[in-house]
Design a protein around this motif. Structure first.
Motif, PDB file in Angstrom:
ATOM      1  N   SER A   3      -4.084   5.101   3.405  1.00 20.42           N
ATOM      2  CA  SER A   3      -3.371   4.406   2.801  1.00 20.42           C
ATOM      3  C   SER A   3      -4.281   3.718   1.388  1.00 20.42           C
ATOM      4  O   SER A   3      -5.466   3.734   1.751  1.00 20.42           O
ATOM      5  N   PHE A   4      -3.727   3.468   0.491  1.00 23.43           N
ATOM      6  CA  PHE A   4      -4.159   2.974  -0.625  1.00 23.43           C
ATOM      7  C   PHE A   4      -3.571   1.748  -1.294  1.00 23.43           C
ATOM      8  O   PHE A   4      -2.264   1.720  -1.528  1.00 23.43           O
ATOM      9  N   ASP A   5      -4.059   0.641  -1.173  1.00 24.53           N
ATOM     10  CA  ASP A   5      -3.649  -0.514  -1.746  1.00 24.53           C
ATOM     11  C   ASP A   5      -4.287  -0.788  -3.193  1.00 24.53           C
ATOM     12  O   ASP A   5      -5.011   0.143  -3.540  1.00 24.53           O
ATOM     13  N   ARG A   6      -4.098  -2.016  -3.685  1.00 25.96           N
ATOM     14  CA  ARG A   6      -4.573  -2.146  -5.018  1.00 25.96           C
ATOM     15  C   ARG A   6      -6.200  -2.027  -5.001  1.00 25.96           C
ATOM     16  O   ARG A   6      -6.673  -1.668  -6.125  1.00 25.96           O
ATOM     17  N   ALA A   7      -6.654  -2.628  -4.051  1.00 27.23           N
ATOM     18  CA  ALA A   7      -8.221  -2.734  -4.032  1.00 27.23           C
ATOM     19  C   ALA A   7      -8.866  -1.361  -3.846  1.00 27.23           C
ATOM     20  O   ALA A   7      -9.727  -0.841  -4.681  1.00 27.23           O
ATOM     21  N   ALA A   8      -8.201  -0.566  -2.862  1.00 25.58           N
ATOM     22  CA  ALA A   8      -8.496   0.893  -2.938  1.00 25.58           C
ATOM     23  C   ALA A   8      -8.369   1.702  -4.175  1.00 25.58           C
ATOM     24  O   ALA A   8      -9.110   2.296  -4.621  1.00 25.58           O
ATOM     25  N   VAL A  58       8.885   8.341  -9.350  1.00 22.25           N
ATOM     26  CA  VAL A  58       9.402   7.268  -8.281  1.00 22.25           C
ATOM     27  C   VAL A  58       8.919   5.839  -8.394  1.00 22.25           C
ATOM     28  O   VAL A  58       7.673   5.630  -8.495  1.00 22.25           O
ATOM     29  N   ARG A  59       9.779   5.110  -8.524  1.00 22.12           N
ATOM     30  CA  ARG A  59       9.415   3.585  -8.488  1.00 22.12           C
ATOM     31  C   ARG A  59       9.088   3.034  -6.859  1.00 22.12           C
ATOM     32  O   ARG A  59       9.607   3.702  -6.054  1.00 22.12           O
ATOM     33  N   GLN A  60       8.397   2.020  -6.763  1.00 15.27           N
ATOM     34  CA  GLN A  60       8.111   1.274  -5.645  1.00 15.27           C
ATOM     35  C   GLN A  60       7.737   2.202  -4.734  1.00 15.27           C
ATOM     36  O   GLN A  60       8.224   2.241  -3.225  1.00 15.27           O
ATOM     37  N   VAL A  61       6.600   3.087  -5.091  1.00 18.57           N
ATOM     38  CA  VAL A  61       6.276   4.075  -4.012  1.00 18.57           C
ATOM     39  C   VAL A  61       5.664   3.460  -2.793  1.00 18.57           C
ATOM     40  O   VAL A  61       4.826   2.444  -2.928  1.00 18.57           O
ATOM     41  N   ASP A  62       5.973   3.788  -1.494  1.00 21.29           N
ATOM     42  CA  ASP A  62       5.470   3.430  -0.269  1.00 21.29           C
ATOM     43  C   ASP A  62       4.665   4.396   0.496  1.00 21.29           C
ATOM     44  O   ASP A  62       4.082   4.136   1.524  1.00 21.29           O
ATOM     45  N   ARG A  63       5.022   5.738   0.304  1.00 15.39           N
ATOM     46  CA  ARG A  63       4.924   6.652   1.214  1.00 15.39           C
ATOM     47  C   ARG A  63       4.701   8.035   0.488  1.00 15.39           C
ATOM     48  O   ARG A  63       5.676   8.300  -0.354  1.00 15.39           O
ATOM     49  N   VAL A 114       7.856  12.043  -1.633  1.00 13.69           N
ATOM     50  CA  VAL A 114       7.445  10.818  -2.264  1.00 13.69           C
ATOM     51  C   VAL A 114       8.572   9.773  -2.018  1.00 13.69           C
ATOM     52  O   VAL A 114       9.684  10.118  -2.598  1.00 13.69           O
ATOM     53  N   GLY A 115       8.257   8.703  -1.127  1.00 12.70           N
ATOM     54  CA  GLY A 115       9.406   7.799  -0.807  1.00 12.70           C
ATOM     55  C   GLY A 115       9.081   6.481  -1.344  1.00 12.70           C
ATOM     56  O   GLY A 115       7.993   5.974  -1.642  1.00 12.70           O
ATOM     57  N   ALA A 138       0.839  -1.409   0.020  1.00 10.68           N
ATOM     58  CA  ALA A 138       0.012   0.148   0.077  1.00 10.68           C
ATOM     59  C   ALA A 138       1.168   1.231   0.116  1.00 10.68           C
ATOM     60  O   ALA A 138       2.061   1.043   0.321  1.00 10.68           O
ATOM     61  N   VAL A 139       0.226   2.437  -0.307  1.00 13.61           N
ATOM     62  CA  VAL A 139       0.952   3.633  -0.159  1.00 13.61           C
ATOM     63  C   VAL A 139       0.190   4.531   0.721  1.00 13.61           C
ATOM     64  O   VAL A 139      -0.855   5.010   0.634  1.00 13.61           O
TER      65      VAL A 139
END
Length: 145
Positions: free
Chosen positions: A17-22, A132-137, A73-74, A5-6
């Motif tokens: 937080s946003f995951d794929r489903a959100a 940014v790749r692999q964004v988590d935050r 953006v991390g 999730a991000v």
């Protein structure tokens, strides 16, 4: 490890937080852009929509001390990129406000482990250094004193 999730946190009014489903439940946007000379079709959610859902001060709320707001953006690998919040505000005439997306697919397929599962795509930038790749935050901070 890949993010599941991000997280939008820091000084957002409604950290979320946003995951794929959100992300799948939100309006989808497609952009075409070139990543280091390789064209692609990216799909995801408009970044300004995510900022709004997290309670970022945009539009008439982005004034005075709030103009010192910025986003970090991390990524899971430690990579960071910084943007002024106003860069994503259509009220300031920012084109990236309507074009930047948090992508989860490229050319109709989920992002691979190198890129994803989430990537910030900023198609109006000449160099993709802040894609940014692999964004988590995404953190909202203020430079105001």
């Amino acid at each position: 490890a890949a993010a599941t999730a991000v997280r939008f946190d820091g000084e957002f009014a409604k950290p979320v937080s946003f995951d794929r489903a959100a992300l799948a439940k939100l309006p989808r946007t497609t952009v075409e852009a070139s990543d280091h000379g390789k064209p692609g079709t990216w799909e995801g959610v408009a970044f300004d929509e995510l900022l709004k859902q997290a309670g970022a001060p945009l539009g008439d709320s982005l004034r005075g001390g709030k103009l010192a707001s910025y986003l970090v953006v991390g990524a899971t690998d430690g990579y960071r990129a910084v943007f002024s919040l106003a860069e994503f505000d259509a009220a300031f005439g920012a084109t990236r406000a309507t074009r930047a997306i948090l992508a989860d697919t490229r050319d109709g397929k989920p992002l691979d482990a190198h890129e994803g599962p989430f990537r910030l795509i900023v198609p109006d930038e000449k160099r993709p250094g802040r894609w940014v790749r692999q964004v988590d935050r995404v953190e909202l901070r203020s430079a105001a004193r």
